[in-house]
Write a protein that holds these residues in place. Sequence first.
Motif, short mmCIF file in Angstrom:
data_model
loop_
_atom_site.label_atom_id
_atom_site.label_comp_id
_atom_site.label_asym_id
_atom_site.label_seq_id
_atom_site.Cartn_x
_atom_site.Cartn_y
_atom_site.Cartn_z
N ALA A 134 40.54 30.78 37.28
CA ALA A 134 39.95 30.92 38.62
C ALA A 134 39.53 29.56 39.16
N ASN A 188 35.80 34.79 43.37
CA ASN A 188 37.24 34.95 43.48
C ASN A 188 37.89 34.70 42.13
N VAL A 189 38.32 35.77 41.48
CA VAL A 189 39.03 35.66 40.20
C VAL A 189 40.33 36.45 40.37
N THR A 190 41.41 35.74 40.57
CA THR A 190 42.65 36.42 40.97
C THR A 190 43.31 37.16 39.83
N GLU A 191 43.18 36.66 38.62
CA GLU A 191 43.84 37.29 37.48
C GLU A 191 42.99 38.42 36.91
N ILE A 247 38.15 39.47 30.70
CA ILE A 247 37.50 38.60 29.72
C ILE A 247 36.09 38.23 30.20
N ALA A 258 45.20 29.88 38.02
CA ALA A 258 45.03 31.33 38.22
C ALA A 258 44.21 31.94 37.09
N VAL A 259 44.52 31.55 35.86
CA VAL A 259 43.80 32.12 34.72
C VAL A 259 42.32 31.72 34.73
N LEU A 302 35.45 34.17 24.81
CA LEU A 302 35.02 35.52 24.43
C LEU A 302 34.66 35.62 22.95
N ALA A 351 43.35 39.79 34.09
CA ALA A 351 43.08 39.49 32.67
C ALA A 351 41.82 38.63 32.55
N THR A 352 41.64 37.70 33.47
CA THR A 352 40.44 36.86 33.46
C THR A 352 39.21 37.68 33.83
N ASP A 406 33.33 40.06 40.02
CA ASP A 406 34.63 39.37 40.08
C ASP A 406 35.64 40.21 40.84
N TYR A 417 41.37 31.19 26.52
CA TYR A 417 40.16 31.69 27.18
C TYR A 417 39.54 32.83 26.37
#
Lengths: 354, 529
Positions: free
Chosen positions: A302, B243-246, B252, A299-300, A176, B248-249, B46, A171
């Motif tokens: 979303a 909804n972005v649970t991580e 980014i 999870a990563v 990015l 780290a995401t 987010d 990702y």
Amino acid sequence: MTTSTTPARRTGAGRHTLARYLVRRAGTSVILLLGVVLVTFLLTVLVPGDPVRAALGEGASSNPATVAAYEEKYGLNKSVPERFVLYLGNLLQGDLGTSITTGRPVVDDLAKAVPATGEVAFYAIILSLAVAIVLGTLAAYRRGKATDQVVRVVSLVGLSIPTFWMAILAYNFFFLELGWVRGSGRLSPTITPPPRVTGFHTIDFLLNGDSVGFFDAVSHLALPVFVLSLFTIALLTRFIRTSVLEVLDADYARAARAKGLSGPRVVFGYVLRGAALPILTMVGIAFGTLLSGTVLVEAVFAWPGLGTYAYNAAKGLDLLAVTGVGLVVGVIYLVINLVIDILYGALDPRVRLS
Amino acid sequence: MARPHTRAAAALVAVSALALAGCSGGNSANTDADGGDSASGTLVVDTAFSLETGDPGRNYVPTGNMVLHAVYDTLLTLEGDDTTPQPALATMEQNDDATEFTFTLDEDRVFSDGSPVTADDVVFSLERVAGMTDSKANFLMAGITVEKVDDATVVLKTEKPSLQLPAIVTNPSLSILNAEEVEANGGATDTADAAQTFLDGASAGSGPYLLDSLDLTTQVVLVENPEYNGPTPAAYDKIVVRNVTESATQLINLKGGDSHIAVDLNGDQVEGLGDGFTVDSVPSAETIFLLINQNAEVGPATASPKFAEAVRYALDYDKILELAGAGAEQATGVIPPMFAGALADGADQDLDRAQAALAESGYAGETVKLQFPNDNPVGGVEFTPVAERVQDQLKAAGINVELAPAPFATEIDPYVNGTEAFSMWYWGPDYADSSSFLPFGPGEKVGLRAGWDAAASADIAALVDAARNATSVEERTEAFRAYATAMQQSGPFVPLIVPGNNIAADDTVSGLTYNPTWTLDLTALSPTQ
């Protein structure tokens, strides 16, 4: 193999045998499904912890009226056997109960989550199979040579890399650094989802004639599919290599080569056909794994799929949601096994006659 | 040769059809598919969702507060990070006993359908929450009665002094709804209420934004309320909360321009953001603390108050704070720094005092199990490394600790039931007021979890009563300070860390402020000029 299949297909007796075989397999699947429901349900009630307290939090769980209302609403004031009988009764009517964390029918939640995961898994298995057939066959044909060594090392690396780490890395790099794909989620915030037909955004956008939405969906799918595929590609490549190696040594493959047939004709006409059955089994298992094991990747990225739903349900002690997920995963595996068995039966009459 | 040509032609036709079809599809070709930008008037936020409904009366979760605060108004509100309630839909006056609170409505304010906000709407909205015992927010209205005086005046009454009531009515759960509209869609002031479905898809409030769509798993879309006539009109045409649970995401997405704001970054992540971003890095309203059970049956080794004293002075708080990242502070007491009565300084390590207290406690070197949830970081603080550091420091002071981590969902039961001898937990306020920390007192909710009944410390129990029943702000603040001081000296809790709250935005957004109730005030955000 070819000679034994052809007569069976042509006779009424052959069709009859196949039908009986299908009925027998379907019956077994129903019994297995009941077992899955029972085990999943019992596992959830054996987990220590109070689902009402987990759902209500500190403040509301100190309010006896709210606790009582929640227990009644979600049937948690009944005994476990009563709850199971009630659950089975509702299940027969297609009702999986209400999620204590979302407050919505579990069926509705799953109807959104399953296609989201299904879409990623579907494209991932297609990609995996296409790449793995090429790599696995190539490695088998070049057994012991540099190509084989490279494929084996690369597939070993693919099996070893933690999926979560790879997801973050991919990702960061493709979104990015390079800007080749769009951000997280299934769609960009400004894109209106398509009218639901299949639940697969790519297909539904096409059916709706929406190219902007389609390409946005594809751009969001690319990375999750890529990351999920890495493990499956590695797994299938190694398996296909082994299967092809076995067939390459078979008499009919040698005979085909001895007749002077070209390499591709031998591969597609004889070798891959001969290795098809075990590969089919492994593809089925890999697809089931993709569907049920996407928690970290979802999870990563979303991604609002089955993995995310299962994780949240388990974390919140959402018993009916967890049971619903268990049921779905069980059904997926049963369907995959059923399809594989049917294909086995269709491809190899010895299976359905045994 | 014909077959390849046929395939190519078919592919060309398919692609052409697709391109042409795009013009008539649901999303136009010029749609900003990169996530929107301020030029289009769309703000993307987010956050890791804790969202259950669009119905304010049934909401009691952080993301719900964030979203609904932008859609609905309350009688009073909080501005920025200030925890002093300010007028919103109404101004307030209280009687000397702090038992009657008179709210006078701003008669010019209207709901999103253009109808005026009246006393009837206030009475309906608050009585609805009071009557819905199946709502998580129901406890907020415990002991509060609502009376209409006239079309613009409402009185809230309590039996005992309740200086926390102004803070309670700032909670988005007590938002004022358009009574007529909600009743027409199943609303009621008891458990027969069936308006949630309607409110999950529509707005019946007077806030600057309208609920355009709500998906509990993916995103909430808010759009400008054209009828809004309050003091903070919508600065964006549209706000998308995803909804972005991580985390780290989230990071980014923010760096890559896919979102404008990331709500759940930890201290390490915001420190590496660099130029082009704004970070609001402040202590949150949460406290991570150690619980030392005073019940000898639960914790034979921990029950002596001297054991708690030994633990309190054995720890090196600066070293523990190193694990918490930007924005975090040492907890100075059970009340976090932003609330009235919070102490200026926390405990300091004093190994001699710890040794002396340990000797007096009767501790004989037995191993004490430290229980904690290991899957529920608070403000980016992971409990496991903190527990490991506590273990090391206590070992150096002569206390043997065995770590016993478990998932939150299974660990919460023994904690709430008071069967943990030694544990690490966290606490946040139910509403933005110091009274939310009185449950640590003897005989109170959290106190009892530590096996600490009122009789065990009558002095501190009296301080709890004094703080709870104070009738003036000055008297109350002093009472809370006395309570916090006494708790720090002899309570069975050892506050460790107030985790930081780190909200980051790109430099197109201004107005970024943490609030303990709704975390991020969406109504205060606007494009940078």
